[in-house]
Design an enzyme around this catalytic site. Structure first.
Site, PDB file in Angstrom:
ATOM      1  N   ASP A 161      14.693   4.267  -5.561  1.00 19.42           N
ATOM      2  CA  ASP A 161      14.482   5.186  -6.609  1.00 19.42           C
ATOM      3  C   ASP A 161      14.808   4.725  -7.796  1.00 19.42           C
ATOM      4  O   ASP A 161      14.472   5.202  -8.789  1.00 19.42           O
ATOM      5  CB  ASP A 161      15.663   6.394  -6.346  1.00 19.42           C
ATOM      6  CG  ASP A 161      14.725   7.513  -5.769  1.00 19.42           C
ATOM      7  OD1 ASP A 161      13.337   7.598  -5.661  1.00 19.42           O
ATOM      8  OD2 ASP A 161      15.551   8.464  -5.127  1.00 19.42           O
TER       9      ASP A 161
ATOM     10  N   GLN B  28      17.504  12.247  -0.880  1.00 18.99           N
ATOM     11  CA  GLN B  28      16.564  13.222  -1.410  1.00 18.99           C
ATOM     12  C   GLN B  28      17.342  14.279  -2.355  1.00 18.99           C
ATOM     13  O   GLN B  28      18.427  14.780  -1.947  1.00 18.99           O
ATOM     14  CB  GLN B  28      16.057  13.790  -0.252  1.00 18.99           C
ATOM     15  CG  GLN B  28      14.910  14.905  -0.581  1.00 18.99           C
ATOM     16  CD  GLN B  28      13.712  14.229  -1.598  1.00 18.99           C
ATOM     17  OE1 GLN B  28      13.279  13.250  -0.853  1.00 18.99           O
ATOM     18  NE2 GLN B  28      13.246  14.942  -2.495  1.00 18.99           N
TER      19      GLN B  28
ATOM     20  N   LYS C  17       7.367  10.646   3.360  1.00 20.71           N
ATOM     21  CA  LYS C  17       7.901   9.341   2.982  1.00 20.71           C
ATOM     22  C   LYS C  17       8.246   8.713   4.537  1.00 20.71           C
ATOM     23  O   LYS C  17       7.686   7.515   4.409  1.00 20.71           O
ATOM     24  CB  LYS C  17       9.306   9.397   2.404  1.00 20.71           C
ATOM     25  CG  LYS C  17       9.178   9.904   0.935  1.00 20.71           C
ATOM     26  CD  LYS C  17      10.598  10.153  -0.062  1.00 20.71           C
ATOM     27  CE  LYS C  17      10.119  10.796  -1.109  1.00 20.71           C
ATOM     28  NZ  LYS C  17      11.368  11.374  -1.953  1.00 20.71           N
TER      29      LYS C  17
END
Ligand code: NAD
Length: 294
Positions: A122, A99, A55
């Site tokens: 997200d 995460q 990422k």
């Protein structure tokens, strides 16, 4: 029926990243800022470390700022919440990603809900879930967004299609259903308690499989010519002591019947990070009240 068209997720993800890079240049030139993405990793989970590294690398490749926060596994929930609060207030940070999975002593829901919804790249915050369902501008979970983009490459107009989403998770199934409804599909959400799943899937012009069971969907469930989007990523033994990745669809039998299908690997997988980068630009636009870039 001839074999299905293979939807090349790697190439389409590269196109999405190229568009993000172009948007970043445009924002710098026209609005004088560069979007930034903060990724928070707690602990040493090997798969999570790889995701975070990928990422960060891809964020930098598109010209955006990447802020990595690596915290030890024993980090207290209060300290993680304090970091999220700091990132919420930092104007250089437009997107925040914590995460998952988090260590067991930390309440993941509490942490995710503490992220400013406008920085929630997200798309998991309840405010974004609500905005998605009412059709307001929102940050949408990355995997369903990527799956929709893949379907649209073979069927630019999805309106009126019968779509069956197999799986009802908050991360994939439910937001996928919402996105397809917004495209005016007639959407059925199938799940572990669905009766006659093969019969339900046979009605579908578009099938999205997000089940988590290797090679679960069989070719004789697929309507000839249907679009098959396989979200599953399952590692299975290859027989020679090694392992391989397979999807939730039995690729060979489904590809023999479908009109178009995503492979695993190389289908939905590469789209997820590309859509995270796209969401970071969108988050910056939302925060600065700038309309979507054409
Ligand atoms: P999940 O376990 O949260 O949900 C699975 C869903 O499948 C559930 O809603 C359940 O009702 C349904 N299901 C289970 N057994 C079933 C059955 N026998 N018949 C019908 N439905 C059944 O999983 P998830 O997080 O939604 O992920 C689904 C798959 O997608 C997994 O393989 C996961 O690895 C993969 N995934 C891929 C990406 C990506 O980047 N490509 C991202 C997220 C998840």
């Amino acid at each position: 029926m001839a074999d299905a068209k293979i939807i090349d997720g790697k190439a389409i993800a590269a196109d999405v990243r190229a568009k993000v890079a172009a948007d970043v240049k445009r924002l710098k030139a026209e609005h004088g800022f560069v979007p930034g993405l903060a990724v928070v990793l707690v602990g040493e989970d090997p798969a999570s470390k790889v995701y975070v590294k990928n990422k960060a690398e891809q964020t930098v490749e598109t010209g955006m700022l990447s802020f990595e926060h690596k915290l030890p596994a024993e980090t207290a929930e209060a300290d993680l919440l304090a970091l999220v609060d700091k990132l919420n207030k930092d104007p250089a940070v437009n997107g925040i990603l914590v995460q998952l999975p988090l260590p067991k002593h930390i309440n993941s829901e509490k942490v995710l809900n503490a992220i400013d919804p406008d920085k929630d790249v997200d798309g998991f915050h309840p405010v974004n879930v609500g905005r998605l369902w009412i059709g307001a501008r929102s940050l949408v979970p990355c995997t369903p967004t990527g799956s929709l983009i893949l379907a649209q490459t073979v069927a630019p107009k999805l309106a009126g299609l019968d779509a069956v989403v197999i799986g009802r998770s908050n991360i994939v199934g439910k937001p996928m259903a919402s996105l397809l409804l917004a495209q005016s599909c007639t959407v059925t959400v199938a799940h572990s308690r669905t009766k006659d799943l093969p019969g339900v899937v046979r009605r579908a012009d578009l099938v999205v499989a997000a089940v988590g069971i290797p090679e679960f969907v069989k070719g004789d469930w697929i309507k000839p010519g249907a679009i098959v989007i396989d979200v599953g990523i399952n590692r299975v033994p290859k027989g020679d002591g090694k392992t391989k990745l397979v999807g939730d669809c039995d690729y060979a039998s489904c590809a023999a019947v479908a009109g178009a299908i995503t492979p695993v690997p190389g289908g939905v997988g590469p789209m997820t990070i590309a859509c995270l980068l796209k969401n970071t630009v969108e988050a910056a636009l939302i925060q600065k009240n700038i309309p979507a870039l054409g």
